[in-house]
Write a protein that holds these residues in place. Sequence first.
Motif, PDB file in Angstrom:
ATOM      1  N   SER A  73       0.840  -1.195   0.000  1.00 11.70           N
ATOM      2  CA  SER A  73       0.000   0.000   0.000  1.00 11.70           C
ATOM      3  C   SER A  73       0.876   1.246   0.000  1.00 11.70           C
ATOM      4  O   SER A  73       1.927   1.271   0.640  1.00 11.70           O
ATOM      5  CB  SER A  73      -0.949   0.010   1.204  1.00 11.70           C
ATOM      6  OG  SER A  73      -0.217   0.057   2.400  1.00 11.70           O
ATOM      7  N   SER A  78      -3.847   0.219  -2.582  1.00 12.49           N
ATOM      8  CA  SER A  78      -3.401  -1.013  -1.937  1.00 12.49           C
ATOM      9  C   SER A  78      -3.781  -2.220  -2.783  1.00 12.49           C
ATOM     10  O   SER A  78      -4.791  -2.207  -3.499  1.00 12.49           O
ATOM     11  CB  SER A  78      -3.993  -1.147  -0.536  1.00 12.49           C
ATOM     12  OG  SER A  78      -5.382  -1.363  -0.600  1.00 12.49           O
ATOM     13  N   THR A  92      -7.315  -8.609  -3.968  1.00  6.92           N
ATOM     14  CA  THR A  92      -8.084  -7.369  -3.876  1.00  6.92           C
ATOM     15  C   THR A  92      -7.190  -6.182  -4.200  1.00  6.92           C
ATOM     16  O   THR A  92      -5.971  -6.242  -4.045  1.00  6.92           O
ATOM     17  CB  THR A  92      -8.685  -7.162  -2.466  1.00  6.92           C
ATOM     18  OG1 THR A  92      -7.635  -7.143  -1.510  1.00  6.92           O
ATOM     19  CG2 THR A  92      -9.684  -8.240  -2.125  1.00  6.92           C
ATOM     20  N   SER A  94      -7.503  -1.638  -4.039  1.00  5.34           N
ATOM     21  CA  SER A  94      -8.329  -0.472  -3.728  1.00  5.34           C
ATOM     22  C   SER A  94      -7.542   0.803  -3.992  1.00  5.34           C
ATOM     23  O   SER A  94      -6.309   0.796  -4.028  1.00  5.34           O
ATOM     24  CB  SER A  94      -8.805  -0.504  -2.271  1.00  5.34           C
ATOM     25  OG  SER A  94      -7.708  -0.380  -1.388  1.00  5.34           O
ATOM     26  N   TYR A  95      -8.290   1.889  -4.184  1.00  5.17           N
ATOM     27  CA  TYR A  95      -7.678   3.189  -4.392  1.00  5.17           C
ATOM     28  C   TYR A  95      -8.572   4.259  -3.785  1.00  5.17           C
ATOM     29  O   TYR A  95      -9.783   4.282  -4.050  1.00  5.17           O
ATOM     30  CB  TYR A  95      -7.482   3.476  -5.884  1.00  5.17           C
ATOM     31  CG  TYR A  95      -6.789   4.782  -6.125  1.00  5.17           C
ATOM     32  CD1 TYR A  95      -5.427   4.909  -5.913  1.00  5.17           C
ATOM     33  CD2 TYR A  95      -7.506   5.903  -6.540  1.00  5.17           C
ATOM     34  CE1 TYR A  95      -4.786   6.117  -6.109  1.00  5.17           C
ATOM     35  CE2 TYR A  95      -6.870   7.114  -6.736  1.00  5.17           C
ATOM     36  CZ  TYR A  95      -5.515   7.217  -6.521  1.00  5.17           C
ATOM     37  OH  TYR A  95      -4.878   8.409  -6.699  1.00  5.17           O
ATOM     38  N   SER A 102     -13.594   6.346  -2.624  1.00  5.87           N
ATOM     39  CA  SER A 102     -12.632   5.270  -2.880  1.00  5.87           C
ATOM     40  C   SER A 102     -13.313   4.171  -3.686  1.00  5.87           C
ATOM     41  O   SER A 102     -14.536   4.093  -3.748  1.00  5.87           O
ATOM     42  CB  SER A 102     -12.075   4.707  -1.569  1.00  5.87           C
ATOM     43  OG  SER A 102     -13.111   4.125  -0.805  1.00  5.87           O
ATOM     44  N   GLU A 104     -12.907  -0.174  -4.633  1.00  6.97           N
ATOM     45  CA  GLU A 104     -12.267  -1.440  -4.280  1.00  6.97           C
ATOM     46  C   GLU A 104     -12.780  -2.529  -5.224  1.00  6.97           C
ATOM     47  O   GLU A 104     -13.946  -2.542  -5.600  1.00  6.97           O
ATOM     48  CB  GLU A 104     -12.574  -1.838  -2.836  1.00  6.97           C
ATOM     49  CG  GLU A 104     -11.871  -3.108  -2.415  1.00  6.97           C
ATOM     50  CD  GLU A 104     -12.020  -3.436  -0.943  1.00  6.97           C
ATOM     51  OE1 GLU A 104     -11.594  -4.529  -0.548  1.00  6.97           O
ATOM     52  OE2 GLU A 104     -12.561  -2.611  -0.188  1.00  6.97           O
ATOM     53  N   GLY A 106     -12.134  -6.942  -6.295  1.00  4.12           N
ATOM     54  CA  GLY A 106     -11.518  -8.192  -5.890  1.00  4.12           C
ATOM     55  C   GLY A 106     -12.035  -9.372  -6.672  1.00  4.12           C
ATOM     56  O   GLY A 106     -13.063  -9.289  -7.358  1.00  4.12           O
ATOM     57  N   SER A 118     -17.106   3.771  -2.640  1.00  7.44           N
ATOM     58  CA  SER A 118     -17.526   4.281  -1.337  1.00  7.44           C
ATOM     59  C   SER A 118     -17.413   5.788  -1.328  1.00  7.44           C
ATOM     60  O   SER A 118     -16.426   6.349  -1.806  1.00  7.44           O
ATOM     61  CB  SER A 118     -16.629   3.671  -0.256  1.00  7.44           C
ATOM     62  OG  SER A 118     -16.918   4.221   1.001  1.00  7.44           O
TER      63      SER A 118
END
Length: 121
Positions: A73, A78, A92, A94-95, A102, A104, A106, A118
């Motif tokens: 990350s 991450s 997975t 995410s950013y 954000s 995500e 996966g 989100s």
Amino acid sequence: AFDEEKGNAFGGSYSMNGMTVSVDSKLEALEAAEKADRSNTISGSYAVAGFTAGASYNSIVDGNQWGINAGYSADGMSIAFDTDEASQWTATASYAFNDAASVEAGVNYTEDAFVGVSFKF
């Protein structure tokens, strides 16, 4: 922890300089009644400069005794991957665009996949 059905669990961990070692032991109430083996797990992880790596081993011989994981990350991004002896893997990513949004995504070994966004207000 103990319960009235003779189940119990205990464990501990130690961390130093980015490395953590944990030991856990448990016996569920049903397993105690059936005189099954206690589940003992040792795990370790190491984190440095945004990278993490870990491994675990369990004493129950069930075709799924060990597991490994890795991740990275930095700057709101991450990625992570984990797998185990039974080849049950998950990946997975995410950013975080900023403090308010954000995304995500996966995928796993059963070809389940997801993407989510989100927002914070």
